[in-house]
Write an enzyme that holds these catalytic residues in place. Structure first.
Site, PDB file in Angstrom:
ATOM      1  N   CYS A 194      -7.281  -6.135   3.027  1.00  0.00           N
ATOM      2  CA  CYS A 194      -5.852  -6.210   2.702  1.00  0.00           C
ATOM      3  C   CYS A 194      -5.679  -6.467   1.207  1.00  0.00           C
ATOM      4  CB  CYS A 194      -5.221  -7.341   3.506  1.00  0.00           C
ATOM      5  SG  CYS A 194      -3.483  -7.654   3.147  1.00  0.00           S
ATOM      6  N   SER A 200      -3.884  -8.623  -0.140  1.00  0.00           N
ATOM      7  CA  SER A 200      -3.672 -10.038  -0.479  1.00  0.00           C
ATOM      8  C   SER A 200      -4.948 -10.695  -1.021  1.00  0.00           C
ATOM      9  CB  SER A 200      -3.135 -10.793   0.738  1.00  0.00           C
ATOM     10  OG  SER A 200      -1.878 -10.273   1.107  1.00  0.00           O
ATOM     11  N   HIS A 219      -5.051 -10.228  -4.580  1.00  0.00           N
ATOM     12  CA  HIS A 219      -4.200 -11.183  -5.311  1.00  0.00           C
ATOM     13  C   HIS A 219      -4.947 -12.487  -5.598  1.00  0.00           C
ATOM     14  CE1 HIS A 219      -0.775  -8.682  -4.727  1.00  0.00           C
ATOM     15  NE2 HIS A 219      -0.505  -9.018  -3.500  1.00  0.00           N
ATOM     16  N   HIS A 268      -9.040 -11.989   5.600  1.00  0.00           N
ATOM     17  CA  HIS A 268      -8.133 -12.638   6.557  1.00  0.00           C
ATOM     18  C   HIS A 268      -7.672 -11.692   7.651  1.00  0.00           C
ATOM     19  CE1 HIS A 268      -5.545 -10.661   3.640  1.00  0.00           C
ATOM     20  NE2 HIS A 268      -4.636 -10.607   4.593  1.00  0.00           N
ATOM     21  N   CYS A 324      -3.390  -8.855  10.361  1.00  0.00           N
ATOM     22  CA  CYS A 324      -2.452  -8.907   9.233  1.00  0.00           C
ATOM     23  C   CYS A 324      -1.627  -7.629   9.171  1.00  0.00           C
ATOM     24  CB  CYS A 324      -3.169  -9.168   7.900  1.00  0.00           C
ATOM     25  SG  CYS A 324      -1.996  -9.153   6.516  1.00  0.00           S
TER      26      CYS A 324
HETATM   27  N1  LIG Z   1       4.347 -10.869   3.646  1.00  0.00           N
HETATM   28  C1  LIG Z   1       3.202 -10.826   4.280  1.00  0.00           C
HETATM   29  O1  LIG Z   1       3.026 -11.455   5.309  1.00  0.00           O
HETATM   30  C2  LIG Z   1       2.108  -9.952   3.753  1.00  0.00           C
HETATM   31  C3  LIG Z   1       0.989  -9.700   4.543  1.00  0.00           C
HETATM   32  C4  LIG Z   1       0.028  -8.816   4.053  1.00  0.00           C
HETATM   33  C5  LIG Z   1       0.154  -8.235   2.813  1.00  0.00           C
HETATM   34  N2  LIG Z   1       1.249  -8.555   2.056  1.00  0.00           N
HETATM   35  C6  LIG Z   1       1.450  -7.946   0.735  1.00  0.00           C
HETATM   36  O2  LIG Z   1       1.998  -6.659   0.920  1.00  0.00           O
HETATM   37  C7  LIG Z   1       1.677  -5.867  -0.211  1.00  0.00           C
HETATM   38  C8  LIG Z   1       1.080  -4.546   0.233  1.00  0.00           C
HETATM   39  O3  LIG Z   1      -0.218  -4.772   0.786  1.00  0.00           O
HETATM   40  P1  LIG Z   1      -1.140  -3.549   1.220  1.00  0.00           P
HETATM   41  O4  LIG Z   1      -2.375  -4.123   1.822  1.00  0.00           O
HETATM   42  O5  LIG Z   1      -0.344  -2.558   1.977  1.00  0.00           O
HETATM   43  O6  LIG Z   1      -1.486  -2.926  -0.225  1.00  0.00           O
HETATM   44  P2  LIG Z   1      -1.962  -1.450  -0.577  1.00  0.00           P
HETATM   45  O7  LIG Z   1      -2.622  -1.543  -1.886  1.00  0.00           O
HETATM   46  O8  LIG Z   1      -2.692  -0.867   0.585  1.00  0.00           O
HETATM   47  O9  LIG Z   1      -0.591  -0.624  -0.704  1.00  0.00           O
HETATM   48  C9  LIG Z   1       0.317  -0.803  -1.728  1.00  0.00           C
HETATM   49  C10 LIG Z   1       0.971   0.534  -2.031  1.00  0.00           C
HETATM   50  O10 LIG Z   1       2.003   0.344  -3.008  1.00  0.00           O
HETATM   51  C11 LIG Z   1       2.012   1.475  -3.826  1.00  0.00           C
HETATM   52  N3  LIG Z   1       2.730   1.168  -5.061  1.00  0.00           N
HETATM   53  C12 LIG Z   1       2.268   0.525  -6.169  1.00  0.00           C
HETATM   54  N4  LIG Z   1       3.255   0.454  -7.091  1.00  0.00           N
HETATM   55  C13 LIG Z   1       4.340   1.049  -6.564  1.00  0.00           C
HETATM   56  C14 LIG Z   1       5.670   1.300  -7.019  1.00  0.00           C
HETATM   57  N5  LIG Z   1       6.063   0.914  -8.232  1.00  0.00           N
HETATM   58  N6  LIG Z   1       6.537   1.942  -6.197  1.00  0.00           N
HETATM   59  C15 LIG Z   1       6.152   2.347  -4.974  1.00  0.00           C
HETATM   60  N7  LIG Z   1       4.909   2.144  -4.482  1.00  0.00           N
HETATM   61  C16 LIG Z   1       4.024   1.503  -5.263  1.00  0.00           C
HETATM   62  C17 LIG Z   1       0.540   1.809  -4.007  1.00  0.00           C
HETATM   63  O11 LIG Z   1       0.347   3.159  -4.436  1.00  0.00           O
HETATM   64  C18 LIG Z   1       0.002   1.570  -2.610  1.00  0.00           C
HETATM   65  O12 LIG Z   1       0.021   2.740  -1.817  1.00  0.00           O
HETATM   66  C19 LIG Z   1       0.747  -6.725  -1.064  1.00  0.00           C
HETATM   67  O13 LIG Z   1       1.512  -7.387  -2.054  1.00  0.00           O
HETATM   68  C20 LIG Z   1       0.209  -7.715  -0.069  1.00  0.00           C
HETATM   69  O14 LIG Z   1      -0.246  -8.892  -0.664  1.00  0.00           O
HETATM   70  C21 LIG Z   1       2.222  -9.376   2.503  1.00  0.00           C
HETATM   71 ZN   LIG Z   2      -3.116  -9.337   4.643  1.00  0.00          ZN
END
Ligand SMILES: NC(=O)c1ccc[n+]([C@@H]2O[C@H](COP(=O)([O-])OP(=O)(O)OC[C@H]3O[C@@H](n4cnc5c(N)ncnc54)[C@H](O)[C@@H]3O)[C@@H](O)[C@H]2O)c1
Ligand SMILES: [Zn+2]
Ligand SMILES: [Zn+2]
Length: 374
Positions: free
Chosen positions: A40, A42, A45, A64, A172
């Site tokens: 993931c 996160s 991060h 996680h 997740c």
């Molecule tokens: N709130 C929660 O419970 C929770 C849980 C898991 C992950 N997250 C967060 O969610 C986010 C996404 O995680 P993920 O694993 O899908 O990441 P990921 O890297 O798989 O996907 C992110 C996507 O965003 C795109 N992107 C980047 N900049 C962009 C922009 N300006 N406009 C549009 N798209 C853009 C990327 O090309 C990519 O496809 C992360 O910040 C992660 O930490 C939150």
């Molecule tokens: Zn996650």
């Protein structure tokens, strides 16, 4: 016992795959042999420091989004036995705190232990480096490891015949994305939905919006491969940027604007959120699922339009879901062919290849990478 794990020794350095010392489970704890762990964003991060303050300081074990087989249970764990299959919830669900009892286990009070990364029960570490340091655990789990010891409240027992390499994604990404659409946004039949960022979380928001009956689903991502994948999960429109989506919004939504906007970019950004705010129509709900760096202190939203158009901006953790309801429910949807988990996994890796997996994420080459253990 000795096991192997991907350890973050220092921020902004690669994961170090090394042997570690793992103590047996104490009361209320469970020793699990991992079968699979998703990669993931996160954990990235944690490496960059964007989650500093709410995740453990290095050295710590990453990961996680895991599933595996119970090897041993500590005193008092009556509901799990060796051989049981479990998925970990990235937020524990104790079942007893105020938030768990009102059906909001994604906000379980046990999450308060996140910054320490130590065991919930007694605040000490079961994981140690061979040179004598205690190790913190990402989300109290540390799934980038062949074995781990976690609190029982992080475990969800699943059917033995559900594939663990798919089930790990429930810990997740799938629940977070799907729930962001179905629970947090509360997508209704006929609504217009925009999802900003079509990675592991975003495509699950897209399939959640589809399940909930959205009329049009716009996927916004700068990477063409992600936009193509988004269509497989149910996107009806795709755009390379929020600006392009704003230009196309009149046609895509019959001039109404989107009813629900779900933010799932790799790294949340106050300016991008301010721009995406304009995608929302009257009474739109803008769900912030992506994580903004903890150091960021401003989001640029038009306060006037918040009031005049009665828009709402809300955060969502773990899809605002409940792991003991949603993980079995979504796995059943998968086994019935209604939920797509197969297209989520672009590539699998060994534990030793964990850094290759994150390199592929940074390069936009995959929806989800998954580590498979022997
Ligand atoms: N709130 C929660 O419970 C929770 C849980 C898991 C992950 N997250 C967060 O969610 C986010 C996404 O995680 P993920 O694993 O899908 O990441 P990921 O890297 O798989 O996907 C992110 C996507 O965003 C795109 N992107 C980047 N900049 C962009 C922009 N300006 N406009 C549009 N798209 C853009 C990327 O090309 C990519 O496809 C992360 O910040 C992660 O930490 C939150
Ligand atoms: Zn996650
Ligand atoms: Zn609780």
């Amino acid at each position: 016992m000795r096991t192997r794990a991907a350890v973050l020794r220092e921020r902004n350095t690669p994961w170090s795959v090394e042997e570690i010392e793992l103590d047996p489970p104490k009361a209320g704890e469970v020793l699990v042999k991992l079968a699979a762990s998703g990669l993931c964003h996160s954990d990235e991060h944690v490496v960059t420091g964007d989650l500093a303050g709410v995740t453990p300081e290095p050295p710590m074990v990453g990961g996680h989004e895991g599933a595996g087989v119970v090897v041993e249970v500590g005193d008092g764990v009556g509901w799990l036995s060796p051989g049981d299959h479990v998925v970990f919830g990235f937020v524990p669900a104790c079942g007893r705190c105020e938030w768990c009892t009102i059906g909001r286990s994604n906000l379980c009070n046990n999450g308060a232990a996140f910054p320490t990364g130590r065991q919930i029960g007694d605040g000490t570490a079961r994981h140690h480096t061979l040179d004598g340091h205690d190790l913190g655990l990402m989300c109290l789990l540390g799934t980038f490891a062949e074995h781990t010891v976690v609190n029982e409240s992080s475990c969800v027992k699943i059917e033995q015949n559900w594939p663990l390499e798919k089930a790990c994604l429930m810990g997740c990404g799938v629940v977070t994305g799907w729930g962001s659409a179905v629970y947090a946004a509360g997508v209704k039949p006929g609504e217009y939905v925009a999802v900003v960022g079509a990675g592991g979380i975003g495509v699950n928001a897209i399939q959640g919006a589809r399940h909930a009956g959205a009329r049009a689903i716009a996927a916004i991502d700068p990477v063409e491969f992600k936009r193509d994948k988004a269509k497989v999960f149910g996107a009806t429109h795709t755009y390379a940027s929020i600006g392009a989506a704003l230009e196309g919004m009149g046609d895509a939504t019959w001039g109404r604007g989107y009813d629900k906007v779900i933010m799932t970019m790799g790294v949340g950004d106050g300016q991008a959120l301010g721009e995406a705010f304009w995608l929302g129509g009257k009474a739109a709900k803008i769900v912030v699922t992506n994580i903004h760096p903890t150091a960021e202190q401003s989001i640029q939203i038009s306060g006037a339009m918040l009031t005049l158009l009665e828009k709402q901006v809300i955060g969502s953790l773990f899809g605002s879901g409940n792991i003991r309801r949603d993980i079995p429910r979504l796995m059943e949807l998968y086994t019935q062919g209604q939920l797509d988990l197969d297209d989520l996994i672009t590539k699998t890796y060994t534990l030793d290849e964990v850094n290759d997996g994150y390199e592929a994420m940074r390069n936009g080459e995959k929806i989800r990478g998954v580590i498979l253990f022997d």
